[in-house]
Design an enzyme around this catalytic site. Sequence first.
Site, PDB file in Angstrom:
ATOM      1  N   GLY A 114      -1.496 120.594  55.462  1.00 35.77           N
ATOM      2  CA  GLY A 114      -0.031 120.438  55.512  1.00 35.77           C
ATOM      3  C   GLY A 114       0.675 121.766  55.705  1.00 35.77           C
ATOM      4  O   GLY A 114       1.769 121.976  55.178  1.00 35.77           O
ATOM      5  N   ARG A 117       2.335 123.043  58.022  1.00 38.80           N
ATOM      6  CA  ARG A 117       3.622 123.111  58.728  1.00 38.80           C
ATOM      7  C   ARG A 117       4.773 122.577  57.874  1.00 38.80           C
ATOM      8  O   ARG A 117       5.914 122.560  58.296  1.00 38.80           O
ATOM      9  CB  ARG A 117       3.538 122.326  60.040  1.00 38.80           C
ATOM     10  CG  ARG A 117       2.583 123.005  61.015  1.00 38.80           C
ATOM     11  CD  ARG A 117       2.994 122.764  62.439  1.00 38.80           C
ATOM     12  NE  ARG A 117       2.764 121.384  62.827  1.00 38.80           N
ATOM     13  CZ  ARG A 117       2.657 120.985  64.097  1.00 38.80           C
ATOM     14  NH1 ARG A 117       2.752 121.864  65.062  1.00 38.80           N
ATOM     15  NH2 ARG A 117       2.462 119.733  64.387  1.00 38.80           N
ATOM     16  N   LEU A 128       7.119 122.230  54.175  1.00 40.75           N
ATOM     17  CA  LEU A 128       7.894 123.155  53.335  1.00 40.75           C
ATOM     18  C   LEU A 128       6.963 124.003  52.463  1.00 40.75           C
ATOM     19  O   LEU A 128       7.021 125.242  52.464  1.00 40.75           O
ATOM     20  CB  LEU A 128       8.839 122.316  52.454  1.00 40.75           C
ATOM     21  CG  LEU A 128       9.597 123.021  51.357  1.00 40.75           C
ATOM     22  CD1 LEU A 128      10.630 123.967  51.931  1.00 40.75           C
ATOM     23  CD2 LEU A 128      10.293 122.016  50.434  1.00 40.75           C
ATOM     24  N   VAL A 129       6.091 123.348  51.711  1.00 42.79           N
ATOM     25  CA  VAL A 129       5.231 124.072  50.760  1.00 42.79           C
ATOM     26  C   VAL A 129       4.051 124.743  51.470  1.00 42.79           C
ATOM     27  O   VAL A 129       3.752 125.916  51.229  1.00 42.79           O
ATOM     28  CB  VAL A 129       4.703 123.096  49.678  1.00 42.79           C
ATOM     29  CG1 VAL A 129       3.812 123.829  48.685  1.00 42.79           C
ATOM     30  CG2 VAL A 129       5.850 122.429  48.939  1.00 42.79           C
ATOM     31  N   SER A 178       3.987 116.229  41.007  1.00 42.32           N
ATOM     32  CA  SER A 178       5.432 116.445  41.137  1.00 42.32           C
ATOM     33  C   SER A 178       6.121 116.133  39.814  1.00 42.32           C
ATOM     34  O   SER A 178       5.678 115.251  39.073  1.00 42.32           O
ATOM     35  CB  SER A 178       5.981 115.520  42.214  1.00 42.32           C
ATOM     36  OG  SER A 178       7.382 115.585  42.226  1.00 42.32           O
ATOM     37  N   SER A 179       7.245 116.817  39.568  1.00 39.88           N
ATOM     38  CA  SER A 179       8.004 116.533  38.339  1.00 39.88           C
ATOM     39  C   SER A 179       8.513 115.093  38.333  1.00 39.88           C
ATOM     40  O   SER A 179       8.729 114.519  37.270  1.00 39.88           O
ATOM     41  CB  SER A 179       9.188 117.489  38.218  1.00 39.88           C
ATOM     42  OG  SER A 179      10.030 117.350  39.336  1.00 39.88           O
ATOM     43  N   CYS A 180       8.684 114.480  39.523  1.00 39.21           N
ATOM     44  CA  CYS A 180       9.282 113.135  39.559  1.00 39.21           C
ATOM     45  C   CYS A 180       8.282 112.032  39.213  1.00 39.21           C
ATOM     46  O   CYS A 180       8.641 110.862  39.253  1.00 39.21           O
ATOM     47  CB  CYS A 180       9.974 112.870  40.885  1.00 39.21           C
ATOM     48  SG  CYS A 180       8.851 112.789  42.245  1.00 39.21           S
ATOM     49  N   TYR A 216       5.118 106.362  45.158  1.00 40.12           N
ATOM     50  CA  TYR A 216       4.716 107.762  45.329  1.00 40.12           C
ATOM     51  C   TYR A 216       4.085 108.276  44.021  1.00 40.12           C
ATOM     52  O   TYR A 216       3.050 108.939  44.028  1.00 40.12           O
ATOM     53  CB  TYR A 216       5.979 108.551  45.677  1.00 40.12           C
ATOM     54  CG  TYR A 216       5.878 110.045  45.705  1.00 40.12           C
ATOM     55  CD1 TYR A 216       5.350 110.707  46.809  1.00 40.12           C
ATOM     56  CD2 TYR A 216       6.367 110.815  44.650  1.00 40.12           C
ATOM     57  CE1 TYR A 216       5.296 112.092  46.848  1.00 40.12           C
ATOM     58  CE2 TYR A 216       6.318 112.198  44.681  1.00 40.12           C
ATOM     59  CZ  TYR A 216       5.788 112.824  45.789  1.00 40.12           C
ATOM     60  OH  TYR A 216       5.743 114.197  45.819  1.00 40.12           O
ATOM     61  N   LYS A 239       0.336 109.828  43.309  1.00 36.57           N
ATOM     62  CA  LYS A 239       0.176 111.206  42.816  1.00 36.57           C
ATOM     63  C   LYS A 239      -0.601 111.225  41.491  1.00 36.57           C
ATOM     64  O   LYS A 239      -1.443 112.100  41.264  1.00 36.57           O
ATOM     65  CB  LYS A 239       1.553 111.855  42.617  1.00 36.57           C
ATOM     66  CG  LYS A 239       2.211 112.249  43.912  1.00 36.57           C
ATOM     67  CD  LYS A 239       1.572 113.513  44.440  1.00 36.57           C
ATOM     68  CE  LYS A 239       2.118 113.935  45.776  1.00 36.57           C
ATOM     69  NZ  LYS A 239       1.322 114.982  46.407  1.00 36.57           N
ATOM     70  N   ASN A 257      11.608 120.166  41.751  1.00 32.75           N
ATOM     71  CA  ASN A 257      12.231 120.022  43.083  1.00 32.75           C
ATOM     72  C   ASN A 257      12.190 121.364  43.794  1.00 32.75           C
ATOM     73  O   ASN A 257      12.630 122.369  43.245  1.00 32.75           O
ATOM     74  CB  ASN A 257      13.699 119.616  42.945  1.00 32.75           C
ATOM     75  CG  ASN A 257      13.851 118.311  42.213  1.00 32.75           C
ATOM     76  OD1 ASN A 257      13.376 117.284  42.652  1.00 32.75           O
ATOM     77  ND2 ASN A 257      14.491 118.367  41.056  1.00 32.75           N
ATOM     78  N   HIS A 307      15.589 115.348  50.397  1.00 34.65           N
ATOM     79  CA  HIS A 307      15.929 115.568  48.990  1.00 34.65           C
ATOM     80  C   HIS A 307      17.376 116.058  48.884  1.00 34.65           C
ATOM     81  O   HIS A 307      17.982 116.457  49.878  1.00 34.65           O
ATOM     82  CB  HIS A 307      14.967 116.593  48.380  1.00 34.65           C
ATOM     83  CG  HIS A 307      13.588 116.048  48.185  1.00 34.65           C
ATOM     84  ND1 HIS A 307      12.479 116.589  48.775  1.00 34.65           N
ATOM     85  CD2 HIS A 307      13.152 114.990  47.461  1.00 34.65           C
ATOM     86  CE1 HIS A 307      11.408 115.896  48.425  1.00 34.65           C
ATOM     87  NE2 HIS A 307      11.776 114.918  47.629  1.00 34.65           N
ATOM     88  N   ARG A 355      19.178 118.463  37.285  1.00 31.08           N
ATOM     89  CA  ARG A 355      17.950 118.735  38.031  1.00 31.08           C
ATOM     90  C   ARG A 355      17.620 120.227  38.004  1.00 31.08           C
ATOM     91  O   ARG A 355      18.507 121.068  37.876  1.00 31.08           O
ATOM     92  CB  ARG A 355      18.101 118.303  39.494  1.00 31.08           C
ATOM     93  CG  ARG A 355      18.207 116.797  39.704  1.00 31.08           C
ATOM     94  CD  ARG A 355      16.901 116.081  39.422  1.00 31.08           C
ATOM     95  NE  ARG A 355      17.003 114.651  39.699  1.00 31.08           N
ATOM     96  CZ  ARG A 355      17.420 113.746  38.827  1.00 31.08           C
ATOM     97  NH1 ARG A 355      17.798 114.112  37.609  1.00 31.08           N
ATOM     98  NH2 ARG A 355      17.472 112.472  39.152  1.00 31.08           N
TER      99      ARG A 355
END
Length: 334
Positions: free
Chosen positions: A31, A33, A35-36, A128-130, A157, A161, A186, A200, A230
């Site tokens: 992954g 390409r 954001l992370v 993820s925190s979510c 999701y 996860k 986030n 987001h 948040r």
Amino acid sequence: MTIINFSNNRAMDNKIKKAVVTPNSKIYVAGHRGLVGSAIVKNLEAKGYKNIITRTRQQLDLMDSVAVMEFYCHQKPDIVIDAAAKVGGIHANNIYPAEFIYDNLTIQNNLIHGAYQAGAQKFVFLGSSCIYPKMAPQPLKEEYLLSGSLEPTNEWYAIAKIAGIKMCQAYRKQYGFDAISLMPTNLYGPRDNFDLQNSHVLPALIRKFHQAKKNNDADVTVWGTGSPKREFLYVDDMADAAVYLMENYSDEQIVNVGTGIDVTIKQLAEIVKKIVGFEGDLVFDTSKPDGTPRKLMDVSFLSLQGWQAKTSLEQGIQLAYNWFLENQGQIREK
Ligand SMILES: NC(=O)c1ccc[n+]([C@@H]2O[C@H](COP(=O)([O-])OP(=O)(O)OC[C@H]3O[C@@H](n4cnc5c(N)ncnc54)[C@H](OP(=O)(O)O)[C@@H]3O)[C@@H](O)[C@H]2O)c1
């Protein structure tokens, strides 16, 4: 037809084989390409890692288990950092629940099992925190995972996860595979998804305020009441934490990665408004769902490991907005 021969399959013993990380370690960033992933590659390069491998989705579809096995078999990475996933906000989770659960389960199963089979020494998985329970006490401690009902808007999701985290723990337990799981809060920054429907909250706000400024609009409408709280982490800080923990952490306990500081959506919108330079009003559309009332990470375990965030929210939003302005022609919309 390619015959996949995992001649160096791991022995079936469960003693953890801690990875030896060197500048020459062969590191596959899945992954890259995104954001992370893109921030992780940048961080690895800056820290002098010389042997980083990447594949675009066109070169390697991570949904294709045979292709992933063949790739691992030929490349035999020492370390895998999994920053590939189907990611999105409340709206995307509501519209595409089947894709959120199936794609994420498939991608992580292929990546984790293949890495173990191909003899990788270390695997870094991102939760993820979510995915913590909707009503978990705040700030969120690592032990609250699976202690209550999930936020219904993103349970697809979250279940995927959580399965990924459990898979890492199971492979540690049964095979001694040094797989670790991090729980980012986030994230935001360059190469974010700026789509107004599927992104987001922070990139969506940047884009909304920017468009409103350009159009001389009288106001900007923000989803929800503005009261949920948040936490936001600049993605270069996340990448730095991921690489730091890849180098220094080896245990089954998940690790929260955040700043430990939260703001209300209203405060956030006001910061974005100021940085973008929009002079109109803020309006809240209370017919839209708020999601979890508060989401703040307890980062004391992370601090104990010797890492903390460096970029303030204002600095980070300014950097993200600068990137948005310079790259408007190539911003991602899904
Ligand atoms: N963003 C956040 O706020 C946040 C917060 C907590 C945790 N995380 C976690 O961090 C990780 C990365 O998130 P992100 O925000 O960087 O997401 P992102 O920007 O959407 O990047 C995801 C990457 O995965 C790749 N990918 C997805 N499906 C693929 C497939 N079938 N084959 C090959 N590549 C595929 C995408 O490729 P393309 O470029 O071709 O689309 C993209 O490069 C995820 O595990 C996410 O759960 C993110």
